[in-house]
Design an enzyme around this catalytic site. Sequence first.
Site, PDB file in Angstrom:
ATOM      1  N   CYS A  15       0.855  -1.184   0.000  1.00 53.84           N
ATOM      2  CA  CYS A  15       0.000   0.000   0.000  1.00 53.84           C
ATOM      3  C   CYS A  15       0.889   1.230   0.000  1.00 53.84           C
ATOM      4  O   CYS A  15       1.651   1.463   0.938  1.00 53.84           O
ATOM      5  CB  CYS A  15      -0.911  -0.001   1.216  1.00 53.84           C
ATOM      6  N   CYS A  18       0.223   3.763   2.805  1.00 48.83           N
ATOM      7  CA  CYS A  18       0.710   3.241   4.089  1.00 48.83           C
ATOM      8  C   CYS A  18       2.231   3.374   4.161  1.00 48.83           C
ATOM      9  O   CYS A  18       2.798   3.665   5.217  1.00 48.83           O
ATOM     10  CB  CYS A  18       0.348   1.771   4.252  1.00 48.83           C
ATOM     11  N   ASP A 411      33.996  15.338 -23.582  1.00 48.26           N
ATOM     12  CA  ASP A 411      35.443  15.215 -23.661  1.00 48.26           C
ATOM     13  C   ASP A 411      35.775  14.574 -25.015  1.00 48.26           C
ATOM     14  O   ASP A 411      34.935  13.888 -25.605  1.00 48.26           O
ATOM     15  CB  ASP A 411      35.929  14.338 -22.505  1.00 48.26           C
ATOM     16  N   ASP A 605      35.324  10.412 -19.172  1.00 50.47           N
ATOM     17  CA  ASP A 605      35.697   9.031 -18.857  1.00 50.47           C
ATOM     18  C   ASP A 605      35.478   8.674 -17.400  1.00 50.47           C
ATOM     19  O   ASP A 605      35.689   7.533 -17.005  1.00 50.47           O
ATOM     20  CB  ASP A 605      37.147   8.739 -19.270  1.00 50.47           C
ATOM     21  N   ASP A 609      38.109  13.170 -15.493  1.00 48.98           N
ATOM     22  CA  ASP A 609      37.172  14.284 -15.588  1.00 48.98           C
ATOM     23  C   ASP A 609      36.239  14.381 -14.386  1.00 48.98           C
ATOM     24  O   ASP A 609      35.186  15.009 -14.465  1.00 48.98           O
ATOM     25  CB  ASP A 609      36.333  14.151 -16.867  1.00 48.98           C
TER      26      ASP A 609
END
Length: 710
Positions: A15, A18, A411, A605, A609
């Site tokens: 639920c 709930c 890149d 990569d 980076d």
Amino acid sequence: MGEEKKDILLQGLNCASCAAKIENEVMFIEGVENVTLNFVSSTLSVEYEDGYNFNTIFNEVKSIVKRLEPHVKVKLKGEIENHSHDHSHDHGHDHGESNSKLNYIRFGLGAILLFLTFVVKMNPNLRAGLLLTSYVLVGGDVILRAVKNIARGQVFDENFLMGIATIGAIAIKEYPEAVAVMLFYQVGELFQGMAINRSRKSIKSLLNIRPDYANLKVGSELNKVNPEKVNIGDIIVVKPGEKVPLDGKVIEGNSMVNTSALTGESVPRSVNKGDEILSGFVNENGLLTVEVTKRFSESTVSKILDLVENASNKKAPTENFITKFARYYTPVVVILAALIAIIPPLALNQEFSEWTYRALVFLVISCPCALVVSIPLGFFGGIGAASKAGILIKGGNYLEALNDVDTVVMDKTGTLTKGVFKVREINTNKDLSKDELLRLSAIAEVHSNHPIAKSIKEEYGKEIKEDIIESYEEISGHGIKVKIEGKEVLVGNSKLMTREKIDFEKVKTDGTIVYVAIDGNFAGNIIISDEIKEDAHSAIDNLKKVGVERVIMLTGDTKEVAESVAKELKLDGFYAELLPDGKVEKVEELYRQESTKGKLAFVGDGINDAPVLARADIGVAMGGLGSDAAIEAADVVLMTDEPTKLATSIRIARKTKKIVIQNIVLSLGIKAVVLALGAFGIATMWEAVFADVGVTLIAVLNSMRALRVD
């Protein structure tokens, strides 16, 4: 003080409203810092202050769950559980999980008695008695739960709403309607539960990459063991047709392996002695002997499963909005229903029974289950579909953010180009041979793992004796300064030559130029080339087709090389000769430009980076298969080296958002119409129950479409 995190399984929780109540109450436990309840996986993630006794928190969680949802079993994730034999279905929110024959018998008898009152002529009192008996059979459990929940302080739930609505109908002597509506509601809940469970199973089947066992080799014997029992350095055997259970290195045998479960690639790849192999691959033909390099908890398949299973913890803005909306929606509708029942009869001097009926119709409609259930399922389905395509999206928030990407910054090396460099040309002055220039350059690059350095060492192809290096200095963003056999050797880019005041001639070419100087004199250069990836052109075209306005390239390479690549791929712009911090600055600059209205995604990569990946709205790591750094750094991980998958991820995100919006419009639209019709006395209980249970069922089934990869 730090924080710790534990995951708790709530077995049998079906639920959604709930679930929200449990999540809200657990948040107020002393020591708890943050709580997320993943409705799809029924997992409660609890972050708590370091130093707190988790057993105390766990016991309080169990107490809350027992009070709110007595049928739900509370287990710590990781405890051995046979989920398939969980038959605790004594709660009305089990949404059809209960296969109890008793329930079917009750519903069947109730339906028969209701049918008899329509087709058989009988005394009115007998008819009323049969209808009341039918009502107790069909809806007795709903009324009982409503009473228990009110005693616990839970008033505004669907048991209360259905109970008061149908009891109200009986009070105004609408007996057949009260029974029929309760029967329709219970059957609707049954089908709704089936749809939710089917959706959950479909999601789990997409991620069915967890290995069941490993063939551990001990001497000459093979023992079938749990992958979690295998240690680093152990030897395992993978037979044809079996899943690779752990990451490792092939020490014997060769075979074709199916990587589609991790990468979405349909073409099998070859593995031979000495190759790395990852858990989640499927061995197709040969017998492979593998030395394990990672424990199961650190293996690729384990990390991927953990990422995808926990992705729902990072909720999308739409999910957060609906959660807040549902919190206020039901009480508001209940208050409106009370006003409808009281004010118009008094103001217009009309019958209370008529307006009470209209108010009851209002009450039945008010449950927000369609929204609370279907929207998380939609986002999780999108994440599951992406993982099937070899794309890991770390949360619904990132999936939704992909819809708004209008700028993609990429890149160059390893993203748009293969990152496989080869020496194309060696140029020297008259005093030095090409072989000697290559030898000195290779020695200078001995400690570097940069792709350009590797290409020089590979071209040299001989063993390098490090003891001839007298001094070594790496100059970030420039190159290397080293002393070899008494000679000072400089190997790097043009900036290194300028920095060291070397008189040299700058070369213009579409390759990467490595300049070499010896003892302060320019000695020559090495030209190295990189190839553009086969699918780079289609990647850019596809990004444009999905509405990305700008594709920009950042690179540390020379302007000439960058210009050549940008021109060939028809990019919207490029920035060259950048250091890692320079890439962050350029991204900041792009943010400041007025044309950027949507989100910015950076594709790199995932290792070199990392700062840019962190700064971008969405960090996308290329070729993350087996790369811990890539998986950690990025928000989205493309498991293969194919840039085209970025456009695929955007398409999946847009399809998911479209389905979510459809569910919101469908649910609120139908509810609004039936609420209006009910207020004017046009809609009956039948339409009201359809607006509640029927719409939820439709919305859940619609959410399942997000699981498909188009």
